[in-house]
Design a protein around this motif. Structure first.
Motif, mmCIF file in Angstrom:
data_model
loop_
_atom_site.group_PDB
_atom_site.id
_atom_site.type_symbol
_atom_site.label_atom_id
_atom_site.label_comp_id
_atom_site.label_asym_id
_atom_site.label_seq_id
_atom_site.Cartn_x
_atom_site.Cartn_y
_atom_site.Cartn_z
ATOM 1 N N LEU A 577 0.832 -1.223 0.120
ATOM 2 C CA LEU A 577 -0.148 -0.054 -0.068
ATOM 3 C C LEU A 577 0.724 1.527 0.073
ATOM 4 C CD1 LEU A 577 -2.614 -1.369 2.837
ATOM 5 C CD2 LEU A 577 -2.667 -1.502 0.487
ATOM 6 N N TYR A 578 2.230 1.261 -0.074
ATOM 7 C CA TYR A 578 2.951 2.365 -0.284
ATOM 8 C C TYR A 578 2.615 3.459 -1.099
ATOM 9 C CZ TYR A 578 5.392 1.561 -4.502
ATOM 10 O OH TYR A 578 6.276 0.941 -5.724
ATOM 11 N N GLN A 579 1.944 3.068 -2.104
ATOM 12 C CA GLN A 579 1.788 4.321 -3.145
ATOM 13 C C GLN A 579 0.656 5.318 -2.404
ATOM 14 O OE1 GLN A 579 2.862 4.891 -5.844
ATOM 15 N NE2 GLN A 579 3.843 3.246 -6.959
ATOM 16 N N LEU A 580 -0.147 4.750 -1.533
ATOM 17 C CA LEU A 580 -0.965 5.710 -0.919
ATOM 18 C C LEU A 580 -0.477 6.866 -0.317
ATOM 19 C CD1 LEU A 580 -3.552 3.191 0.711
ATOM 20 C CD2 LEU A 580 -3.900 4.395 -1.489
ATOM 21 N N LEU A 581 0.867 6.595 0.176
ATOM 22 C CA LEU A 581 1.587 7.440 0.947
ATOM 23 C C LEU A 581 2.257 8.547 0.197
ATOM 24 C CD1 LEU A 581 3.010 5.484 3.968
ATOM 25 C CD2 LEU A 581 0.606 6.223 3.632
ATOM 26 N N PHE A 582 2.268 8.495 -0.986
ATOM 27 C CA PHE A 582 3.095 9.470 -1.960
ATOM 28 C C PHE A 582 2.073 10.656 -2.244
ATOM 29 C CE2 PHE A 582 5.998 5.961 -3.506
ATOM 30 C CZ PHE A 582 7.118 6.491 -2.867
ATOM 31 N N PRO A 583 2.599 11.789 -2.371
ATOM 32 C CA PRO A 583 1.663 12.723 -2.956
ATOM 33 C C PRO A 583 0.880 12.846 -4.079
ATOM 34 C CG PRO A 583 3.967 13.604 -2.368
ATOM 35 C CD PRO A 583 4.236 12.226 -2.187
ATOM 36 N N GLY A 584 -0.383 12.858 -4.204
ATOM 37 C CA GLY A 584 -1.095 12.351 -5.168
ATOM 38 C C GLY A 584 -1.531 10.967 -5.343
ATOM 39 N N GLY A 585 -0.865 10.143 -4.509
ATOM 40 C CA GLY A 585 -1.128 8.614 -4.380
ATOM 41 C C GLY A 585 -2.357 8.320 -4.232
ATOM 42 N N CYS A 586 -3.253 9.052 -3.561
ATOM 43 C CA CYS A 586 -4.685 8.735 -2.925
ATOM 44 C C CYS A 586 -5.430 10.069 -3.066
ATOM 45 C CB CYS A 586 -4.527 8.151 -1.544
ATOM 46 S SG CYS A 586 -6.165 7.607 -0.927
ATOM 47 N N CYS A 589 -8.708 10.362 -0.985
ATOM 48 C CA CYS A 589 -8.489 10.315 0.487
ATOM 49 C C CYS A 589 -8.529 11.660 1.177
ATOM 50 C CB CYS A 589 -7.215 9.635 0.554
ATOM 51 S SG CYS A 589 -7.087 7.940 0.300
ATOM 52 N N ASP A 590 -8.780 11.568 2.548
ATOM 53 C CA ASP A 590 -8.705 12.785 3.324
ATOM 54 C C ASP A 590 -7.165 12.988 3.258
ATOM 55 O OD1 ASP A 590 -8.767 14.750 5.426
ATOM 56 O OD2 ASP A 590 -9.875 13.655 6.422
ATOM 57 N N THR A 591 -7.007 14.126 2.418
ATOM 58 C CA THR A 591 -5.434 14.379 2.233
ATOM 59 C C THR A 591 -5.163 15.187 3.533
ATOM 60 O OG1 THR A 591 -5.775 14.629 -0.220
ATOM 61 C CG2 THR A 591 -3.852 15.643 0.791
ATOM 62 N N ARG A 592 -5.762 15.934 4.031
ATOM 63 C CA ARG A 592 -5.274 16.646 5.344
ATOM 64 C C ARG A 592 -4.951 15.789 6.500
ATOM 65 N NH1 ARG A 592 -8.765 21.756 8.135
ATOM 66 N NH2 ARG A 592 -7.218 22.049 9.663
ATOM 67 N N GLY A 596 -1.238 15.028 7.814
ATOM 68 C CA GLY A 596 -1.118 15.457 9.081
ATOM 69 C C GLY A 596 -0.525 14.099 9.882
ATOM 70 N N ALA A 597 -0.959 12.817 9.484
ATOM 71 C CA ALA A 597 -0.467 11.605 10.161
ATOM 72 C C ALA A 597 1.056 11.579 9.770
ATOM 73 C CB ALA A 597 -1.166 10.573 9.705
ATOM 74 N N LEU A 598 1.631 11.800 8.464
ATOM 75 C CA LEU A 598 2.714 11.673 8.054
ATOM 76 C C LEU A 598 4.000 12.557 8.615
ATOM 77 C CD1 LEU A 598 2.072 10.996 4.131
ATOM 78 C CD2 LEU A 598 3.001 9.191 5.866
ATOM 79 N N LEU A 599 3.184 13.872 8.793
ATOM 80 C CA LEU A 599 4.124 14.981 9.488
ATOM 81 C C LEU A 599 4.141 14.666 10.971
ATOM 82 C CD1 LEU A 599 5.565 17.640 9.095
ATOM 83 C CD2 LEU A 599 3.207 18.869 9.624
ATOM 84 N N CYS A 600 3.190 14.018 11.481
ATOM 85 C CA CYS A 600 3.406 13.612 12.663
ATOM 86 C C CYS A 600 4.434 12.735 13.109
ATOM 87 C CB CYS A 600 2.125 12.951 13.366
ATOM 88 S SG CYS A 600 2.040 12.721 15.093
ATOM 89 N N LEU A 601 4.549 11.820 11.698
ATOM 90 C CA LEU A 601 5.489 10.670 12.087
ATOM 91 C C LEU A 601 6.942 11.195 11.791
ATOM 92 C CD1 LEU A 601 5.238 7.417 12.861
ATOM 93 C CD2 LEU A 601 5.147 7.159 10.046
ATOM 94 N N GLU A 602 6.948 11.915 10.885
ATOM 95 C CA GLU A 602 8.479 12.622 10.542
ATOM 96 C C GLU A 602 8.662 13.368 11.830
ATOM 97 O OE1 GLU A 602 10.309 15.962 7.650
ATOM 98 O OE2 GLU A 602 8.085 15.060 7.233
#
Length: 722
Positions: A577-586, A589-592, A596-602
């Motif tokens: 499912l890694y494609q979902l995490l790329f910009p424009g990959g989903c 989806c609820d992009t915000r 937010g979850a990716l920024l939190c993890l970073e």
């Protein structure tokens, strides 16, 4: 008075009579049945309550019983030897699990070495296995490799014979030039040496993933890094010059000429290095590779006779000028061609020496101890100059096992699988994978940032993934793995046997790509320790070499198998499912929420301190960080469900860890390795972060280890991605 007493008594008796009195016989029977049912329910509830109290007392008070089988005692010894229980797990769980006596244990490296010992036991006991005609060559080759007496007695003689087959070289005083392309073709096709570029057959990294000849940058013996200090760079060149001088002397070269030819070889290598385009640059330019025909490449890099060299190397393929090939760095090949043309116009002898000296390095595993020691000293000096870790020393048998497994993989794969991955292990591993897969599906159904259409697609991809467990299908069926190795000719000279095996292996690889192959082509041998997800085949692969102690065993406590092997399985499944995490990959989806979850993890990963000298690039490792964090959560969810429905959990004796604490300890064990040994190109975070990042993001970890709020492993906020 009598009647009144009678009447009074009668009245009192009517008030105290049972409910059945005054009812019809049918009603009376129904009431009796209801009363018995009620009493049964009350009795069952009482027994159940007492049972639950007893279970809570025994299981939660006294805890589950310890596993005292030999495999559990071995695992206990391993944990005690690799960890440091004097460290507070809430402040540094990496050291708690991995740090022992001022050093860091390396679990994967230790497992690799154990798998080699298993192969050694197989190779040193040929009589214990039913072998088909021809398969005994694997054992004969190993014995020849271990016969150091014969190798030392032959000395440099076999290598000088190889050089004569290439027309000799100026340093020997006996040189009959064969022509540049003739020599290059022989080096590539007969000796497996590629002095100016690499050529190999491999599927394209993009659809349709068809096998194609690929021309890539060369590999250098010395680390010619672009950002080295001038002083360090000069010292590296000096050490390499010493090495080349030693090779020339060992081959009987005239000392007055050796130095000049060594200088020339270093000059050629340095200039070739300047032509290389960094991978990051080609990635940014969208030029990871370019498809060209052999004819087009001939026009752009004319010094090489591409058709004849590639045809000789990739026989039995039938090539033509219009045959497509993938070139990874076209500008490098253009510049390389111009450099070689200049060298040919000046002095053909220096170019010949450069190719011969490089060949000696390629063949060093098959040469006597003087050549191997020269190569070892060079590598050790280079590690010291580049602040690398000390060069480990390995016994002779380990090198011989590595060469044997490379040349005789079909035979050894079947024997290794038979030895280490029996039916009980296969069944237990597949059962674990099934539970992990179910947990991932459950998690996807509740994922808040995914829209319904994407959720359906993701669930469909997970449902349809293939799982390859243990070894290739042909290795699990020994009759399909039979090889006669007709093209391998074992000689009295170990070097000649080695070269015969090099040619046989290359031909076997080419034939396998040319034949229709219905199954997944494994990228690792069964004794490998790296799991992976194959995009082209939509398959997750877990080799038998990984599903071994201390990460997996059918007799282990479930906490160990779920924490170690289960987390690995969940990690690889998330790569689907890694494609979902790329910009424009989903896009739907609820992009915000996702960003937010990716920024939190970073930010979560960036908040941890790192050992001195260790760098961290969050943008390069974010996919693996997401898979580590999600993999742990999914494995824990699967383990909790298993505990709910199945009893019989055990733990390790004398370790003072509850089942869930053991789960987290086993997860960390997989990540144990020295941070300083990490390859700079590795897309995973440093091992300390691979432990602290996911575990501190798990509220269950802090709860079960009773970590005070605000400690490293119990932060004030956490991230929810998967």
């Amino acid at each position: 008075m009598g009647p009144e007493r009678a009447s009074g008594v009668g009245t009192r008796q009517r008030r105290e009579r049972s409910p059945e009195e005054g009812l019809s016989p049918v009603q009376s029977r129904r009431w009796a049945m209801a009363r018995r049912a009620l009493m049964a329910v009350l009795s069952f509830s009482l027994v159940l309550g007492i049972s639950l109290l007893l279970w809570a007392y025994v299981f939660r008070g006294c805890g589950p019983p310890p596993c005292k089988t030999p495999v559990c005692w071995d695992l206990l010894d391993h944990y005690l030897a690799s960890g440091n229980t004097s460290v507070d797990p809430c402040t540094d769980f990496f050291s708690f699990a991995c740090g022992k006596a001022n050093r860091t244990s390396n679990s994967l490296q230790a497992l690799k070495e154990e798998n080699k010992r298993r192969l050694r036991r197989i190779l040193e006991a040929p009589g214990a296995w039913p072998l088909a005609p021809g398969e005994e060559k694997a054992f004969q080759f190993y014995n020849s490799c271990m016969d150091t007496g014969a190798i030392e007695a032959a000395g440099a003689g076999p290598l000088r014979q190889v050089i004569e087959e290439l027309g000799g070289w100026p340093l020997s005083g006996n040189w009959t030039p064969l022509g540049f392309n003739h020599t290059l073709s022989l080096l590539m096709s007969q000796y497996g040496h590629f002095p100016f570029f690499r050529a190999y057959l491999r599927p394209l990294p993009t659809p349709p993933h068809v096998p194609v000849i690929q021309i890539d940058q060369p590999e250098f013996d010395i680390p010619l890094k672009r950002k080295l200090e001038v002083k360090t760079y000069t010292q590296i060149l000096r050490e390499y010059l010493t090495y080349l001088n030693r090779l020339g002397t060992l081959l009987g070269g005239d000392p007055s000429k050796v130095q000049d030819h060594a200088f020339s070889s270093i000059s050629i290598t340095s200039r070739l290095f300047q032509f290389l385009s960094p991978l990051e640059q080609r990635w940014a330019q969208g030029k990871l590779f370019q498809m060209v025909t052999i004819d087009q490449l001939q026009e752009m890099a004319p010094v090489v006779d591409w058709l004849s060299c590639l045809q000789a190397t990739f026989t039995p393929m039938s090539l033509s000028p219009s045959h497509p090939i993938a070139v990874h760095d076209l500008e490098y090949l253009k510049n390389m061609s111009q450099l070689v043309e200049k060298e040919l116009s000046k002095d053909r002898g220096f170019l010949q020496s450069h190719m011969i000296l490089g060949l000696v390095g390629t063949l060093s595993p098959a040469l006597d101890s003087k050549f191997q020691e020269a190569h070892r000293v060079l590598n050790q000096k280079l590690r010291e100059l580049t602040d690398g870790p000390p060069l480990p020393t390995y016994p002779r048998w380990m090198m011989c096992v590595e060469e044997s497994e490379a040349f005789f993989e079909p035979t050894l794969a079947a024997l290794f699988a038979q030895e280490t991955f029996g039916r009980s292990t296969q069944s237990a591993a597949m059962e674990l994978f099934t539970v992990i897969k179910e947990a991932l599906i459950t998690r996807l159904q509740r994922l808040p940032w995914v829209d319904e259409e994407t959720r359906k697609e993701a669930l469909n991809k997970v449902a349809q993934v293939q799982v390859k467990m243990g070894a290739p299908e042909w290795a699990l069926k020994p009759d399909l793995a039979r090889q006669k190795y007709h093209d391998i000719q074992l000689q009295p000279s170990f070097l000649q046997s080695f070269l015969s095996c090099v040619r046989s292996r290359r031909a076997r690889i080419i034939r396998s790509f040319l034949q229709p192959f219905p199954h997944h082509r494994w990228q690792v041998p069964p004794w490998g320790v790296n799991a992976y997800y194959s995009v082209s085949d939509h398959a997750v692969v877990f080799p038998a070499g990984l599903l071994q102690p201390p990460f997996f065993h059918p007799g282990y406590p479930r906490a160990v198998n779920f924490g170690a092997a289960g987390s690995i399985m969940a990690h690889e499944m998330l790569h689907i499912l890694y494609q979902l995490l790329f910009p424009g990959g989903c896009p739907a989806c609820d992009t915000r929420a996702l960003q937010g979850a990716l920024l939190c993890l970073e930010r979560h990963y960036a908040s941890f301190p790192l050992p001195k000298g260790i760098s961290f690039n969050g943008s390069r490792t974010f996919l693996e960080n997401a898979a580590d964090t999600g993999g742990l959560a999914i494995a824990l969810q699967a383990y909790n469900k298993r505990l709910l429905w199945y009893r019989g959990e055990t733990t390790l004796p004398h370790l003072d860890l509850s089942p869930r604490q053991l789960f987290f300890r086993s997860y960390a064990q997989v990540m144990c390795r020295d941070p300083s040994t990490q390859d700079p190109r590795d897309t995973h975070s440093p091992p300390t972060l691979r432990v602290h990042g996911p575990l501190s993001n798990s509220p269950a970890f802090a709860r079960h280890f009773q970590c005070p709020h605000g400690t490293l492993m119990n932060p004030s906020s956490r991230c929810q991605l998967w």
